[in-house]
Motif scaffolding. Structure first.
Motif, PDB file in Angstrom:
ATOM      1  N   LEU A 134       0.811  -1.213   0.000  1.00  0.00           N
ATOM      2  CA  LEU A 134       0.000   0.000   0.000  1.00  0.00           C
ATOM      3  C   LEU A 134       0.845   1.265   0.000  1.00  0.00           C
ATOM      4  O   LEU A 134       0.305   2.371   0.016  1.00  0.00           O
ATOM      5  CB  LEU A 134      -0.932  -0.002   1.217  1.00  0.00           C
ATOM      6  CG  LEU A 134      -1.983  -1.119   1.256  1.00  0.00           C
ATOM      7  CD1 LEU A 134      -2.713  -1.122   2.593  1.00  0.00           C
ATOM      8  CD2 LEU A 134      -2.965  -0.971   0.107  1.00  0.00           C
ATOM      9  N   SER A 135       2.161   1.085   0.015  1.00  0.00           N
ATOM     10  CA  SER A 135       3.054   2.238   0.041  1.00  0.00           C
ATOM     11  C   SER A 135       3.034   2.960  -1.303  1.00  0.00           C
ATOM     12  O   SER A 135       2.701   2.390  -2.344  1.00  0.00           O
ATOM     13  CB  SER A 135       4.481   1.787   0.374  1.00  0.00           C
ATOM     14  OG  SER A 135       5.401   2.842   0.209  1.00  0.00           O
ATOM     15  N   THR A 136       3.415   4.235  -1.265  1.00  0.00           N
ATOM     16  CA  THR A 136       3.533   5.009  -2.510  1.00  0.00           C
ATOM     17  C   THR A 136       4.878   4.771  -3.193  1.00  0.00           C
ATOM     18  O   THR A 136       5.071   5.221  -4.320  1.00  0.00           O
ATOM     19  CB  THR A 136       3.375   6.505  -2.217  1.00  0.00           C
ATOM     20  OG1 THR A 136       4.348   6.902  -1.227  1.00  0.00           O
ATOM     21  CG2 THR A 136       1.971   6.800  -1.685  1.00  0.00           C
ATOM     22  N   VAL A 185       9.224   0.742  -5.463  1.00  0.00           N
ATOM     23  CA  VAL A 185      10.129  -0.375  -5.176  1.00  0.00           C
ATOM     24  C   VAL A 185       9.516  -1.285  -4.116  1.00  0.00           C
ATOM     25  O   VAL A 185       9.516  -2.518  -4.253  1.00  0.00           O
ATOM     26  CB  VAL A 185      11.505   0.148  -4.730  1.00  0.00           C
ATOM     27  CG1 VAL A 185      12.401  -1.019  -4.319  1.00  0.00           C
ATOM     28  CG2 VAL A 185      12.156   0.967  -5.833  1.00  0.00           C
ATOM     29  N   LEU A 186       8.996  -0.686  -3.039  1.00  0.00           N
ATOM     30  CA  LEU A 186       8.367  -1.486  -1.989  1.00  0.00           C
ATOM     31  C   LEU A 186       7.150  -2.233  -2.518  1.00  0.00           C
ATOM     32  O   LEU A 186       6.923  -3.399  -2.184  1.00  0.00           O
ATOM     33  CB  LEU A 186       7.965  -0.579  -0.819  1.00  0.00           C
ATOM     34  CG  LEU A 186       9.116   0.107  -0.078  1.00  0.00           C
ATOM     35  CD1 LEU A 186       8.573   0.962   1.058  1.00  0.00           C
ATOM     36  CD2 LEU A 186      10.102  -0.925   0.467  1.00  0.00           C
ATOM     37  N   ARG A 187       6.363  -1.570  -3.352  1.00  0.00           N
ATOM     38  CA  ARG A 187       5.187  -2.235  -3.923  1.00  0.00           C
ATOM     39  C   ARG A 187       5.596  -3.420  -4.795  1.00  0.00           C
ATOM     40  O   ARG A 187       4.984  -4.485  -4.742  1.00  0.00           O
ATOM     41  CB  ARG A 187       4.366  -1.241  -4.751  1.00  0.00           C
ATOM     42  CG  ARG A 187       3.646  -0.197  -3.930  1.00  0.00           C
ATOM     43  CD  ARG A 187       2.460   0.376  -4.711  1.00  0.00           C
ATOM     44  NE  ARG A 187       2.856   0.812  -6.050  1.00  0.00           N
ATOM     45  CZ  ARG A 187       3.271   2.030  -6.346  1.00  0.00           C
ATOM     46  NH1 ARG A 187       3.365   2.945  -5.384  1.00  0.00           N
ATOM     47  NH2 ARG A 187       3.596   2.360  -7.590  1.00  0.00           N
TER      48      ARG A 187
END
Length: 288
Positions: free
Chosen positions: A103-105, A108-110
């Motif tokens: 759910l991050s903007t 890379v994390l997504r």
């Protein structure tokens, strides 16, 4: 009034109102003879099946009673319950982190979160366990210690099951968070509530309504799924009864012992899930 009406008065349909002399129409319930006949047939078949199970000497119910509370079976049951609790706790902790990343903007994390979920949901759990069980072929040493000494069967079972459960827990948590109406979060922001307080008082209680049902199913599935660790010689409930029937050759009664324990524990967990769901459904249309 025409002569046709006098000759052919209207007859009420089955289940419809019938006229009573000098009073309002009376409602006659529809007679469902087919449903009652089907129910009687189902009850008869169920009775025959139960009678066959109870009276069939091949089930060896006396042997089932002797081993049901034996020390080896109870030790295996305890390990299965302990493994379920540890895997669910670690799996949901990692799954919550993955859901937050998804759910991050940050792209890379997504991407990392999506890739993890895609990979571990694509691999069968048995393949994952066997892979981790043979990890020493790829890495003979970890942190200066032989891999076979560092990773025992129970540790491998925890790692394999946790990584598998985290992929599903991430989607459960993400779906629960997305089920909360964005307007309520905006209203909480307008009231000046901090981020942590918004999550604790607004988002989490409502998200739990969507999280608890699939999480309860995952808990029951994990309990039953722990039986697969018997392939790597972890002495859970199934492996414990296998050790007994390999010695006594009483396969059916020992499998019934394991089955009955799984039924008992899953029934208790299902009852607990019902009350947890009712707790989080307070104030909504699903409270009953």
């Amino acid at each position: 009034m025409s002569s046709d009406t006098l000759a052919h008065p209207k007859v009420p349909a089955a289940g419809g109102p019938t006229a009573s002399p000098g009073g309002p129409p009376r409602i006659v319930p529809q007679r469902r003879y087919g449903q009652w006949a089907a129910a009687l047939v189902v009850l008869a078949l169920l009775g025959l099946a139960l009678n066959s199970v109870v009276r069939n000497d091949a089930f060896q119910w006396d042997v089932v009673g002797d081993y049901f509370t034996s020390a080896s079976v109870l030790r295996g049951l305890w390990l299965s319950l302990w493994l379920t609790a540890v895997v669910m706790a670690l799996g949901f902790a990692l799954g919550t982190l993955l859901a937050a990343m998804r759910l991050s903007t940050n792209p890379v994390l997504r991407a990392v979160s999506w890739g993890y979920v895609w990979l571990f949901r694509s691999m069968p759990i048995l393949v994952q366990l066997l892979f981790w069980f043979n990890i020493g072929a790829l890495y003979p040493q970890l942190f200066g210690v032989k891999t076979v000494d560092l990773l025992g069967p129970v540790t491998i079972a925890i790692i394999g099951l946790t990584l598998h459960e985290a992929a599903y827990a991430a989607e459960v948590v993400r779906g629960g968070i997305l089920s909360v109406d964005a307007g309520q979060i905006e209203a909480a922001q307008a009231l000046g509530l901090g981020r942590l307080r918004r999550w604790r008082r607004i988002v989490l209680p409502q998200a739990m309504r969507a999280i608890v049902p699939p999480a309860g199913n995952m808990l029951i599935g994990t309990l039953k799924g722990t039986s697969i660790v018997s392939v790597i010689a972890v002495q859970d409930l199934l492996y414990s009864v296998q050790l007994v029937y390999h010695r006594t050759y009483q396969v059916i009664p020992l499998l019934l012992v394991a089955t009955l324990w799984y039924v008992v524990v899953t029934s208790v967990l299902s009852a607990g899930q019902f009350y947890v769901e009712r707790h989080y459904a307070r104030g909504s249309g699903r409270a009953r």
